[in-house]
Every structure is written in C-alpha cells, then in structure tokens.
Design an enzyme around this catalytic site. Sequence first.
Site, PDB file in Angstrom:
ATOM      1  N   LYS A  85       0.826  -1.216   0.000  1.00 40.32           N
ATOM      2  CA  LYS A  85       0.000   0.000   0.000  1.00 40.32           C
ATOM      3  C   LYS A  85       0.853   1.256   0.000  1.00 40.32           C
ATOM      4  CE  LYS A  85      -4.436  -1.515   1.791  1.00 40.32           C
ATOM      5  NZ  LYS A  85      -5.425  -1.464   2.867  1.00 40.32           N
ATOM      6  N   LYS A 105      -4.559  -9.886  -6.987  1.00 35.47           N
ATOM      7  CA  LYS A 105      -5.743 -10.134  -6.167  1.00 35.47           C
ATOM      8  C   LYS A 105      -6.930  -9.285  -6.647  1.00 35.47           C
ATOM      9  CE  LYS A 105      -5.725  -8.226  -2.086  1.00 35.47           C
ATOM     10  NZ  LYS A 105      -5.379  -7.792  -0.735  1.00 35.47           N
ATOM     11  N   LYS A 136     -10.804  -3.913  -4.132  1.00 35.16           N
ATOM     12  CA  LYS A 136     -11.710  -2.766  -4.201  1.00 35.16           C
ATOM     13  C   LYS A 136     -11.058  -1.591  -4.914  1.00 35.16           C
ATOM     14  CE  LYS A 136     -13.625  -3.814   0.382  1.00 35.16           C
ATOM     15  NZ  LYS A 136     -13.245  -3.632   1.783  1.00 35.16           N
TER      16      LYS A 136
HETATM   17  P1  TYM Z   1     -10.822  -5.997   3.740  1.00 30.46           P
HETATM   18  O1  TYM Z   1     -11.865  -4.982   4.011  1.00 30.46           O
HETATM   19  O2  TYM Z   1      -9.747  -5.662   2.745  1.00 30.46           O
HETATM   20  O3  TYM Z   1     -11.476  -7.359   3.278  1.00 30.46           O
HETATM   21  C1  TYM Z   1     -12.525  -7.973   4.011  1.00 30.46           C
HETATM   22  C2  TYM Z   1     -12.387  -9.479   3.935  1.00 30.46           C
HETATM   23  O4  TYM Z   1     -12.379  -9.914   2.569  1.00 30.46           O
HETATM   24  C3  TYM Z   1     -11.244 -10.736   2.335  1.00 30.46           C
HETATM   25  N1  TYM Z   1     -10.786 -10.522   0.942  1.00 30.46           N
HETATM   26  C4  TYM Z   1     -10.607 -11.492   0.053  1.00 30.46           C
HETATM   27  N2  TYM Z   1     -10.785 -12.837   0.133  1.00 30.46           N
HETATM   28  C5  TYM Z   1     -10.533 -13.555  -0.982  1.00 30.46           C
HETATM   29  N3  TYM Z   1     -10.109 -13.011  -2.156  1.00 30.46           N
HETATM   30  C6  TYM Z   1      -9.917 -11.675  -2.283  1.00 30.46           C
HETATM   31  N4  TYM Z   1      -9.522 -11.152  -3.433  1.00 30.46           N
HETATM   32  C7  TYM Z   1     -10.165 -10.857  -1.142  1.00 30.46           C
HETATM   33  N5  TYM Z   1     -10.083  -9.524  -0.899  1.00 30.46           N
HETATM   34  C8  TYM Z   1     -10.465  -9.338   0.372  1.00 30.46           C
HETATM   35  C9  TYM Z   1     -10.205 -10.288   3.344  1.00 30.46           C
HETATM   36  O5  TYM Z   1      -9.239 -11.292   3.578  1.00 30.46           O
HETATM   37  C10 TYM Z   1     -11.062  -9.983   4.551  1.00 30.46           C
HETATM   38  O6  TYM Z   1     -11.301 -11.166   5.284  1.00 30.46           O
HETATM   39  N6  TYM Z   1      -7.696  -5.632   7.632  1.00 30.46           N
HETATM   40  C11 TYM Z   1      -8.961  -6.176   7.188  1.00 30.46           C
HETATM   41  C12 TYM Z   1     -10.142  -5.751   8.041  1.00 30.46           C
HETATM   42  C13 TYM Z   1      -9.995  -5.994   9.502  1.00 30.46           C
HETATM   43  C14 TYM Z   1     -10.080  -7.250  10.157  1.00 30.46           C
HETATM   44  C15 TYM Z   1      -9.900  -6.969  11.544  1.00 30.46           C
HETATM   45  C16 TYM Z   1     -10.262  -8.550   9.712  1.00 30.46           C
HETATM   46  C17 TYM Z   1      -9.796  -5.049  10.440  1.00 30.46           C
HETATM   47  N7  TYM Z   1      -9.730  -5.618  11.676  1.00 30.46           N
HETATM   48  C18 TYM Z   1      -9.905  -7.990  12.490  1.00 30.46           C
HETATM   49  C19 TYM Z   1     -10.280  -9.569  10.691  1.00 30.46           C
HETATM   50  C20 TYM Z   1     -10.093  -9.273  12.041  1.00 30.46           C
HETATM   51  C21 TYM Z   1      -9.222  -5.727   5.772  1.00 30.46           C
HETATM   52  O7  TYM Z   1      -8.704  -4.737   5.319  1.00 30.46           O
HETATM   53  O8  TYM Z   1     -10.150  -6.466   5.116  1.00 30.46           O
END
Ligand code: TYM
Length: 332
Positions: free
Chosen positions: A111, A194, A197
């Site tokens: 990032k 990947k 968003k």
């Molecule tokens: P975020 O918002 O980027 O994504 C949310 C969830 O979606 C999963 N994900 C994917 N899984 C499969 N293929 C993909 N291309 C893909 N893109 C996203 C992510 O693995 C995630 O499970 N840091 C985290 C949010 C967070 C969090 C937490 C998660 C904050 N605190 C505590 C678990 C526990 C994030 O940015 O997810």
Amino acid sequence: MNRIFSGIQPTGNLHLGNYLGAIRNWVALQDEFECVFCVVDQHAITVWQDPKDLLRHTREMAAALMAAGLDVEKHILFNQSMVPGHSQLAWIFECVARMGWMSRMTQFKEKAGKDRERVSLGLFAYPALMAADILLYQATHVPVGEDQKQHLELTRDVAQKFNNDFGVEYFPITEPLILGEATRVMSLRDGSKKMSKSDASDFSRINLTDDADTIAQKFRKAKTDPEPLPATVEELEGRPEASNLVGIYAALADMTKAGVLDQVGGRAFSEFKGELTDLAVSVLEPINTRMKVYLEDTDRIDAVLRDGAERANAIAESVIRDVYDIVGFLRV
Ligand code: TYM
C-alpha cells in the site's frame, strides 16, 4: 467459549473476493460460534476517505452483510468507531508491538509503495489496531481471506508478548479460519493480481451490486488461456486464470475444485463462463435485492449498528478494565 471476530473496511466496491473469502464463511459460522462482526471505519481512514462517502459506505456495508444473511439479533454487527475500546487497546498494543514486526508487513509495503515517507502513521500502525479489534473481544477464531494471514500472525505475536511482558495468561492465541475454495480470488483481468476494491478497472472484479448483464459481460471478458478446461486439479497448475474461475465456481456452488472439474473438464471456456454467470447471478441477485430494501431505511441500519455497538461495548469495557489493571493504569 469460542468467539469469532472479523472485520471489513467500508471503502466501497464490495466484491466477490470479499464475499467468497470472508462474508459467506461468516454467515456459515454463525451456528457454531458466538460472533462479533465489525465495519472497520477506523481502519478505512488510514487512507483518505471523503466523510460523506465513508458514512454512505458504512451503511452500504452493513446492509450488504445483513442481506448476505448475518443474524444481527443473535450476533453482533457494529461499526468500529462507536466502541472506544478499539482505540484504547490499539494504543497499548502499539507499545507492545515492535517497529521491526510492522516493517515486515507485506500489505503495508504494497500500500505504501515507494512513497513510504508520505503515507499516514495510521497505515503503518494498522496491524496493531487489527490485533486490538480481535483481542478486545478475546476472540478465539478469525475468519478471513488469505491476504490477512500475516496480520493474524502478528495478532498472535502481540497476544503472546503482552502475556509474557505482564506475566499473565490473559489474551487467547487466536486461530485464523481461512476456509473454502476461494480464499484468494484473483482479478478477472490478471490472474496474478488479487481481486481488489481499489483496482482502477471495474472489469477486474464482480461487485456485489452488479446486475446480471454486468456480471455476464465481466465474465465474458475475463482473461483465460486457449486450452479447454482440464479434468484434474493438478492440471490447473500454471494456469492462474483457469484456476481462479474454477475456484470461484466451486465456492459459489459449495463444491471442491475437483468436483467442479469432474463435471466441466474438457469444455471450452465460453461454455463454462455461461454456467459460471448463471451460478453467480443466482447467488448474488437475491443479496443485491435485499440490500436495496435495507438501504431504503437508513434509520433502521443505524439502529442495528448502534444496538450492536452497545452490546460490543459491554464486552469491550470489561476487557479494557482488566487490561488497565494489568498495565497499571489508574482508572475511573
Ligand atoms: P478488507 O476490508 O480488505 O477485506 C474484508 C475481507 O475480505 C477478504 N478478501 C478477500 N478474500 C478472498 N479473495 C480476495 N480477493 C479478497 N479480498 C479481500 C479479506 O481477507 C477480509 O477477510 N484488515 C482487514 C479488516 C480488519 C479485520 C480486523 C479482519 C480489520 N480488523 C480484524 C479480521 C479481524 C481488511 O482490510 O479487510
């Protein structure tokens, strides 16, 4: 007691990767676990968010999660900034975690890119807030996509170091739950990237708000190779785009990749993409319809989040009290 915590950022463009890597598993795990699900608005502002968009996206995310099947009466759904414990515990964890640990986080490196001096301090400290999210509820299990694995390892390190430093057995060592056949959904335009968003091309992802025609068009244009589909999983090796589409199909149909290939091995991609479209539409369209209904009543969404926050706060406050005593803070 087994408790799940997981979070998702309200940054718009909720996509099939989020759904298959995380949300679908959250819904499935509700029967087995006590669950706390969080729209992590504090994580979102580690990069600039227009305030109006942030609030709109928070509500959209809550609506999408309810539409996907989260039971907000039995379990907890709330937005992070409503529960002060996240920030309170994050600060303590920022003093437990080491600079070296944070510097090794691949998501930060990706990032920040070459512009490390100009990104926010919050982006660097992000994994400490994430550890706080999880441990604030003493969660034992965290369902996520594969891209969050390293952050969960850091969460385990933080829990262990906190317990060691203060000579307590307070925080659990959390287990990641990386489940299903689509733990890392890739871009439809490039099988080495990947699905995300933030990808500039909307054709790289299927959004949860896409209608049937858009889904069909995106799959039709999805990159593939010239060979027909193979009959075995081994033969998907070295064919990232084929592997991705088969994985998406498998996850949507609750099958294994091997089971899918038993059915479609030998077929041309054009035919398979048609079936994939029908399957994706049949899963996503009802979610999309329910989401629109929820979004017609934002007061109700806000009420759900406030009620969730109140229940989350009841757990969080007692953990913060314990932690303040352990650390040696005088408290009210
Ligand atoms: P975020 O918002 O980027 O994504 C949310 C969830 O979606 C999963 N994900 C994917 N899984 C499969 N293929 C993909 N291309 C893909 N893109 C996203 C992510 O693995 C995630 O499970 N840091 C985290 C949010 C967070 C969090 C937490 C998660 C904050 N605190 C505590 C678990 C526990 C994030 O940015 O997810």
